[in-house]
Motif scaffolding. Structure first.
Motif, PDB file in Angstrom:
ATOM      1  N   VAL A  36      -5.421 -10.474 -12.429  1.00  0.00           N
ATOM      2  CA  VAL A  36      -5.648  -9.113 -11.960  1.00  0.00           C
ATOM      3  C   VAL A  36      -4.907  -8.868 -10.649  1.00  0.00           C
ATOM      4  O   VAL A  36      -4.304  -7.810 -10.443  1.00  0.00           O
ATOM      5  CB  VAL A  36      -7.154  -8.846 -11.796  1.00  0.00           C
ATOM      6  CG1 VAL A  36      -7.399  -7.517 -11.098  1.00  0.00           C
ATOM      7  CG2 VAL A  36      -7.837  -8.856 -13.160  1.00  0.00           C
ATOM      8  N   PHE A  37      -4.941  -9.853  -9.744  1.00  0.00           N
ATOM      9  CA  PHE A  37      -4.248  -9.691  -8.475  1.00  0.00           C
ATOM     10  C   PHE A  37      -2.752  -9.511  -8.700  1.00  0.00           C
ATOM     11  O   PHE A  37      -2.109  -8.665  -8.060  1.00  0.00           O
ATOM     12  CB  PHE A  37      -4.522 -10.905  -7.584  1.00  0.00           C
ATOM     13  CG  PHE A  37      -4.058 -10.713  -6.161  1.00  0.00           C
ATOM     14  CD1 PHE A  37      -4.636  -9.746  -5.361  1.00  0.00           C
ATOM     15  CD2 PHE A  37      -3.053 -11.502  -5.630  1.00  0.00           C
ATOM     16  CE1 PHE A  37      -4.221  -9.557  -4.053  1.00  0.00           C
ATOM     17  CE2 PHE A  37      -2.624 -11.329  -4.322  1.00  0.00           C
ATOM     18  CZ  PHE A  37      -3.213 -10.354  -3.526  1.00  0.00           C
ATOM     19  N   ASN A  38      -2.180 -10.265  -9.634  1.00  0.00           N
ATOM     20  CA  ASN A  38      -0.758 -10.115  -9.940  1.00  0.00           C
ATOM     21  C   ASN A  38      -0.458  -8.749 -10.556  1.00  0.00           C
ATOM     22  O   ASN A  38       0.605  -8.170 -10.304  1.00  0.00           O
ATOM     23  CB  ASN A  38      -0.293 -11.229 -10.874  1.00  0.00           C
ATOM     24  CG  ASN A  38      -0.164 -12.561 -10.156  1.00  0.00           C
ATOM     25  OD1 ASN A  38       0.075 -12.599  -8.951  1.00  0.00           O
ATOM     26  ND2 ASN A  38      -0.325 -13.653 -10.885  1.00  0.00           N
ATOM     27  N   ASP A  39      -1.380  -8.219 -11.381  1.00  0.00           N
ATOM     28  CA  ASP A  39      -1.209  -6.869 -11.920  1.00  0.00           C
ATOM     29  C   ASP A  39      -1.114  -5.849 -10.793  1.00  0.00           C
ATOM     30  O   ASP A  39      -0.273  -4.943 -10.812  1.00  0.00           O
ATOM     31  CB  ASP A  39      -2.377  -6.492 -12.841  1.00  0.00           C
ATOM     32  CG  ASP A  39      -2.240  -7.093 -14.226  1.00  0.00           C
ATOM     33  OD1 ASP A  39      -1.134  -7.551 -14.572  1.00  0.00           O
ATOM     34  OD2 ASP A  39      -3.250  -7.106 -14.964  1.00  0.00           O
ATOM     35  N   ILE A  40      -2.001  -5.989  -9.808  1.00  0.00           N
ATOM     36  CA  ILE A  40      -1.986  -5.066  -8.676  1.00  0.00           C
ATOM     37  C   ILE A  40      -0.671  -5.173  -7.911  1.00  0.00           C
ATOM     38  O   ILE A  40      -0.042  -4.169  -7.559  1.00  0.00           O
ATOM     39  CB  ILE A  40      -3.182  -5.346  -7.746  1.00  0.00           C
ATOM     40  CG1 ILE A  40      -4.499  -5.028  -8.471  1.00  0.00           C
ATOM     41  CG2 ILE A  40      -3.077  -4.535  -6.452  1.00  0.00           C
ATOM     42  CD1 ILE A  40      -5.740  -5.462  -7.714  1.00  0.00           C
ATOM     43  N   LEU A  41      -0.236  -6.395  -7.646  1.00  0.00           N
ATOM     44  CA  LEU A  41       1.026  -6.587  -6.931  1.00  0.00           C
ATOM     45  C   LEU A  41       2.201  -6.014  -7.720  1.00  0.00           C
ATOM     46  O   LEU A  41       3.106  -5.395  -7.143  1.00  0.00           O
ATOM     47  CB  LEU A  41       1.250  -8.079  -6.656  1.00  0.00           C
ATOM     48  CG  LEU A  41       0.293  -8.744  -5.662  1.00  0.00           C
ATOM     49  CD1 LEU A  41       0.629 -10.225  -5.525  1.00  0.00           C
ATOM     50  CD2 LEU A  41       0.343  -8.064  -4.304  1.00  0.00           C
ATOM     51  N   ASP A  42       2.192  -6.210  -9.050  1.00  0.00           N
ATOM     52  CA  ASP A  42       3.281  -5.677  -9.882  1.00  0.00           C
ATOM     53  C   ASP A  42       3.346  -4.158  -9.786  1.00  0.00           C
ATOM     54  O   ASP A  42       4.439  -3.577  -9.688  1.00  0.00           O
ATOM     55  CB  ASP A  42       3.088  -6.087 -11.343  1.00  0.00           C
ATOM     56  CG  ASP A  42       3.403  -7.553 -11.595  1.00  0.00           C
ATOM     57  OD1 ASP A  42       4.039  -8.173 -10.729  1.00  0.00           O
ATOM     58  OD2 ASP A  42       3.012  -8.065 -12.658  1.00  0.00           O
ATOM     59  N   ARG A  43       2.194  -3.496  -9.815  1.00  0.00           N
ATOM     60  CA  ARG A  43       2.181  -2.043  -9.760  1.00  0.00           C
ATOM     61  C   ARG A  43       2.658  -1.541  -8.401  1.00  0.00           C
ATOM     62  O   ARG A  43       3.370  -0.540  -8.307  1.00  0.00           O
ATOM     63  CB  ARG A  43       0.784  -1.513 -10.068  1.00  0.00           C
ATOM     64  CG  ARG A  43       0.328  -1.822 -11.496  1.00  0.00           C
ATOM     65  CD  ARG A  43      -0.978  -1.149 -11.804  1.00  0.00           C
ATOM     66  NE  ARG A  43      -0.798   0.286 -11.955  1.00  0.00           N
ATOM     67  CZ  ARG A  43      -1.788   1.158 -11.878  1.00  0.00           C
ATOM     68  NH1 ARG A  43      -3.007   0.751 -11.617  1.00  0.00           N
ATOM     69  NH2 ARG A  43      -1.545   2.443 -12.043  1.00  0.00           N
ATOM     70  N   ILE A  44       2.257  -2.215  -7.332  1.00  0.00           N
ATOM     71  CA  ILE A  44       2.720  -1.832  -6.001  1.00  0.00           C
ATOM     72  C   ILE A  44       4.225  -2.031  -5.903  1.00  0.00           C
ATOM     73  O   ILE A  44       4.959  -1.171  -5.394  1.00  0.00           O
ATOM     74  CB  ILE A  44       1.995  -2.646  -4.919  1.00  0.00           C
ATOM     75  CG1 ILE A  44       0.497  -2.309  -4.920  1.00  0.00           C
ATOM     76  CG2 ILE A  44       2.602  -2.392  -3.550  1.00  0.00           C
ATOM     77  CD1 ILE A  44      -0.337  -3.181  -4.013  1.00  0.00           C
ATOM     78  N   GLU A  45       4.705  -3.166  -6.408  1.00  0.00           N
ATOM     79  CA  GLU A  45       6.137  -3.460  -6.352  1.00  0.00           C
ATOM     80  C   GLU A  45       6.947  -2.416  -7.108  1.00  0.00           C
ATOM     81  O   GLU A  45       7.984  -1.943  -6.628  1.00  0.00           O
ATOM     82  CB  GLU A  45       6.391  -4.848  -6.934  1.00  0.00           C
ATOM     83  CG  GLU A  45       7.854  -5.287  -6.879  1.00  0.00           C
ATOM     84  CD  GLU A  45       8.044  -6.688  -7.428  1.00  0.00           C
ATOM     85  OE1 GLU A  45       9.022  -6.895  -8.157  1.00  0.00           O
ATOM     86  OE2 GLU A  45       7.203  -7.549  -7.136  1.00  0.00           O
ATOM     87  N   LEU A  46       6.480  -2.041  -8.308  1.00  0.00           N
ATOM     88  CA  LEU A  46       7.198  -1.036  -9.088  1.00  0.00           C
ATOM     89  C   LEU A  46       7.246   0.301  -8.371  1.00  0.00           C
ATOM     90  O   LEU A  46       8.242   1.026  -8.444  1.00  0.00           O
ATOM     91  CB  LEU A  46       6.532  -0.874 -10.463  1.00  0.00           C
ATOM     92  CG  LEU A  46       6.759  -2.001 -11.464  1.00  0.00           C
ATOM     93  CD1 LEU A  46       5.881  -1.808 -12.688  1.00  0.00           C
ATOM     94  CD2 LEU A  46       8.228  -2.083 -11.867  1.00  0.00           C
ATOM     95  N   THR A  47       6.177   0.647  -7.666  1.00  0.00           N
ATOM     96  CA  THR A  47       6.136   1.908  -6.948  1.00  0.00           C
ATOM     97  C   THR A  47       7.078   1.910  -5.749  1.00  0.00           C
ATOM     98  O   THR A  47       7.675   2.934  -5.409  1.00  0.00           O
ATOM     99  CB  THR A  47       4.694   2.206  -6.484  1.00  0.00           C
ATOM    100  OG1 THR A  47       3.832   2.220  -7.623  1.00  0.00           O
ATOM    101  CG2 THR A  47       4.601   3.545  -5.787  1.00  0.00           C
ATOM    102  N   LEU A  48       7.228   0.755  -5.104  1.00  0.00           N
ATOM    103  CA  LEU A  48       8.029   0.688  -3.883  1.00  0.00           C
ATOM    104  C   LEU A  48       9.522   0.470  -4.145  1.00  0.00           C
ATOM    105  O   LEU A  48      10.341   0.672  -3.257  1.00  0.00           O
ATOM    106  CB  LEU A  48       7.496  -0.433  -2.987  1.00  0.00           C
ATOM    107  CG  LEU A  48       6.069  -0.235  -2.462  1.00  0.00           C
ATOM    108  CD1 LEU A  48       5.631  -1.433  -1.645  1.00  0.00           C
ATOM    109  CD2 LEU A  48       5.952   1.035  -1.644  1.00  0.00           C
ATOM    110  N   LYS A  49       9.881   0.066  -5.360  1.00  0.00           N
ATOM    111  CA  LYS A  49      11.290  -0.165  -5.655  1.00  0.00           C
ATOM    112  C   LYS A  49      12.070   1.150  -5.632  1.00  0.00           C
ATOM    113  O   LYS A  49      11.529   2.210  -5.940  1.00  0.00           O
ATOM    114  CB  LYS A  49      11.434  -0.812  -7.022  1.00  0.00           C
ATOM    115  CG  LYS A  49      11.169  -2.308  -7.052  1.00  0.00           C
ATOM    116  CD  LYS A  49      11.418  -2.869  -8.444  1.00  0.00           C
ATOM    117  CE  LYS A  49      11.246  -4.376  -8.484  1.00  0.00           C
ATOM    118  NZ  LYS A  49      11.461  -4.925  -9.854  1.00  0.00           N
TER     119      LYS A  49
END
Length: 299
Positions: A36-49
């Motif tokens: 779940v933590f990695n899912d959250i990080l992935d979504r943040i990363e996609l938004t910031l790219k």
């Protein structure tokens, strides 16, 4: 199983089609699984790219905001702006449409708007248009008449994009908001597990966003890979069997447009021993059993 124990997680990002919102809300003292933590990080990363042409592919609802009168690029113009909706406090007016962005297969990209032409500085703004475009350093460059134009573009979330231009000479503006159509559902939430006499009972809160079924996945080791327990489940409950060992569960929502990210993770453990069963977290207990069992839930 590796857990990250979080006392407080604070993050702010903008969001599903809409502003960003987290799929899993955390409370102080929660235990969160690595998945779940990695899912959250992935979504943040996609938004910031930085946004690219590929981020636009597909069909979007379009809302164009312009001056309360006139046309984009000239608020005082007597030109026609077809489809204008009610003015708001004499500040702005809007019209709606759909637009599709495509990969042309030769290294270029194009868009086709259904009824109007919102991404333009001049020319026919009241008929459908089909034009090539590119994205360079935060600007969307597209064909125009008589020349190309460059608008600012910002990714608010994976399903919401803002494109805008402000015309200093005439103090006018053209703001285009895109909301992605045909979305996979949001993930189910609040997954819990109870254990009784070798039966694991799973329950969760239904997905928002039009889920037609759910896929239940499980793994039997902390570092293992999730595999399908069942697919096509149309209720928000499911029962599985577990005689010994540990299982970790996640639920995924499904519709015709795709599959959501996973729910929170719950784990259930059955240990062979004498005496009554015990439970922790969100589990229930039963007495006079030849095995002890526990279930725990995390985000």
């Amino acid at each position: 199983m590796k857990y990250l124990s979080l006392l407080i997680i604070l993050f702010s990002v903008n969001s599903f089609a809409e502003d960003y919102k987290s799929a899993n809300r955390l409370q102080e003292g929660d235990v969160i699984s690595a998945e779940v933590f990695n899912d959250i990080l992935d979504r943040i990363e996609l938004t910031l790219k930085s946004i690219t042409e590929a981020d636009l592919l597909g069909t979007w609802d379009l809302v164009q905001t312009v001056c309360p009168s006139g046309v984009p690029g000239n608020c005082s113009s007597a030109g026609t702006f077809t489809g204008r909706q009610t003015q708001v406090d004499d500040l702005y007016s809007q019209r709606i449409d759909t637009i599709t962005f495509s990969n042309d297969g030769d290294g270029t990209y194009s868009f086709q708007q259904t009824n109007y032409c919102s991404l333009t500085r001049s020319g026919d703004i009241n008929s459908s248009c089909n034009r090539k475009f590119a994205i360079v350093d935060g600007r969307m460059i597209f064909e125009g008449s008589p020349s190309s134009s460059a608008f600012s573009i910002k990714k608010i979330s994976n399903t919401r994009i803002l494109i805008s231009e402000f015309f200093n000479g005439s103090a006018s503006f053209n703001i285009v908001r895109l909301d992605k159509k045909n979305l996979a559902p949001n993930p189910p939430t609040d997954l819990t597990a109870t254990l009784s006499s070798g039966t694991v009972s799973l329950s969760w809160t239904a997905s928002e966003g039009g889920a037609t079924s759910y896929t239940i996945k499980a793994k039997t080791t902390a570092t293992g890979t999730y595999s399908d327990v069942t697919t096509g489940n149309t209720s928000t409950t499911y029962s599985d069997s577990l005689s010994t060992g540990t299982k970790w569960y996640r639920i995924f929502a499904v519709n015709s447009d795709g599959t959501s990210i996973g729910s929170n993770v719950v784990s259930v453990t059955v240990e062979s021993s004498s005496g009554s069963s015990s439970s922790s977290g969100s589990s229930s207990s039963s007495s006079s059993s030849s095995s002890s069992g526990s279930s725990s839930s995390g985000s």
